[in-house]
Motif scaffolding. Structure first.
Motif: not given
Length: 373
Positions: A181-185
């Motif tokens: 999973v990749m998360v951009c926050a």
């Protein structure tokens, strides 16, 4: 080469192994999240008491209608209370963890998975610095298995989503059957400077808070593949003559970090877009006319127009990008995933369709990826 004997004792013909099909990462799910309060551009101008006609024109002609932001309460003078750098970093931590966790959970839900199935977590941000990073904080927040592999991509800016997706897809290919999973926050509210300069006004007219997450897996041969597209390849181009055209650096006068965007950057990006896109497509024997779906970073009206014109795209081709800009502003590294989510919502994708993902950011850099449903 294997050779066997027949009943007559003669050698059979060589047995040729079937050619192996390369394992490819696939997108299994996507999710997005924003903060709780949105403002129109006129709301923001009035809230901060901005009367300069040049700055008001910049805001009101940005092709942005609303943005999600976390603004401090008003002080005795009616203006939002100024925040020192330490308060901004604390804001970033709070907002980014909250949005990132919600986007991650939504992406898993859309992929039909749960938190216990995550094997790798990559977190991307530029709007604040944390040690330990977002990955560790989100793992603790959500109760993800502490043995989960993790990495943090910090400071690469608006293009970072595709930089990180490249590495995330590579990890998935190297670990078939596992879930990455990749998360951009991006808590852009934690990276604002409030003054009367046009440098600040350009930045303050664009960015909004938002997070996006994407689930990637490379199924084993006996596993059913997700419905999402295969990630075929990536291509990148660093515009070395414009390394300082987009940057996040220290402002001595404000005693905090601030963004800088060169007014010429839309034209610089546009002029270099063809080179990297054509290289991406030529590797697959494709032309621009073969691409059914274009998902471009919502960097700003001028950036989108420059890319569209230089690539010969129609306004329809970039409708998701302009829609995200209109409703959210520039969400930095996760913007292109908001566009991807909108494309899926249309249910217009057909098996075999190709798509190009494109992000632009500091460096100055253009990142691209080719996918196929």
């Amino acid at each position: 080469m294997n050779r066997g004997r027949s009943a007559t004792g003669l050698l059979d013909s060589p047995v040729t192994a079937a050619p192996s099909v390369p394992t490819m990462a696939r997108v299994a799910g996507v999710g997005t999240a924003v903060t709780s309060t949105s403002y129109s551009q006129r709301d923001l101008l009035d809230r901060f008491g901005i009367t300069d006609p040049r700055i008001r024109s910049l805001f009101l002609n940005s092709a942005i209608e609303r943005r999600f932001l976390t603004i401090p309460p008003a002080g005795p003078d009616g203006q939002p209370v100024p925040e020192i750098q330490g308060e901004l970093l604390a804001k970033h931590k709070r907002i980014a963890v909250d949005m990132g966790a919600r986007a991650l959970q939504e992406s898993l839900k859309n992929a039909g998975l749960d938190l216990s199935q995550i094997d790798y977590l990559c977190c991307v941000t530029t709007t604040g610095f944390l040690t330990p990073g977002l990955s560790a904080l989100i793992i603790r927040e959500l109760g993800i298995d502490p043995s989960c592999h993790r990495v943090d991509v910090v400071g690469m800016g608006c293009n970072a989503g595709l930089n990180a997706l490249n590495g995330t897809a590579a990890w998935a290919v190297a670990n078939p059957g596992k879930v990455a999973v990749m998360v951009c926050a991006e808590a852009c509210s934690a990276a604002y400077v409030m003054d009367s300069t046009m440098r600040t006004a350009v930045v303050n007219s664009l960015f909004g808070d938002g997070a996006a997450a994407i689930v990637v897996t490379a199924p084993e041969p006996d596993q059913a593949a997700p419905e999402g597209p295969r990630i075929l390849s990536f291509a990148s181009h660093l515009i070395t003559d414009a390394v300082g055209a987009m940057r996040y650096d220290w402002d001595d006068e404000q005693n905090r970090f601030s963004f800088f965007l060169d007014p010429e950057i839309p034209y610089v990006v546009g002029a270099n877009a063809e080179r990297v896109v054509d290289r991406l497509l030529s590797g697959a024997g494709l032309r621009r006319s073969d691409i059914a779906h274009w998902l471009v970073h919502s960097g700003g009206k001028k950036v989108i127009d420059a890319v569209r014109i230089n690539l010969g795209l129609t306004r329809h081709d970039v409708r998701h990008t302009t829609g995200v800009l209109r409703d959210y502003g520039n969400l930095s590294s996760g913007s292109f995933l908001f566009s991807y989510e909108r494309l899926l919502g249309e249910r217009a994708v057909e098996p075999g369709d190709h798509g190009v993902l494109m992000t632009m950011g500091p460096g100055s850099t253009i990142e691209t990826a080719l996918v196929q449903w």
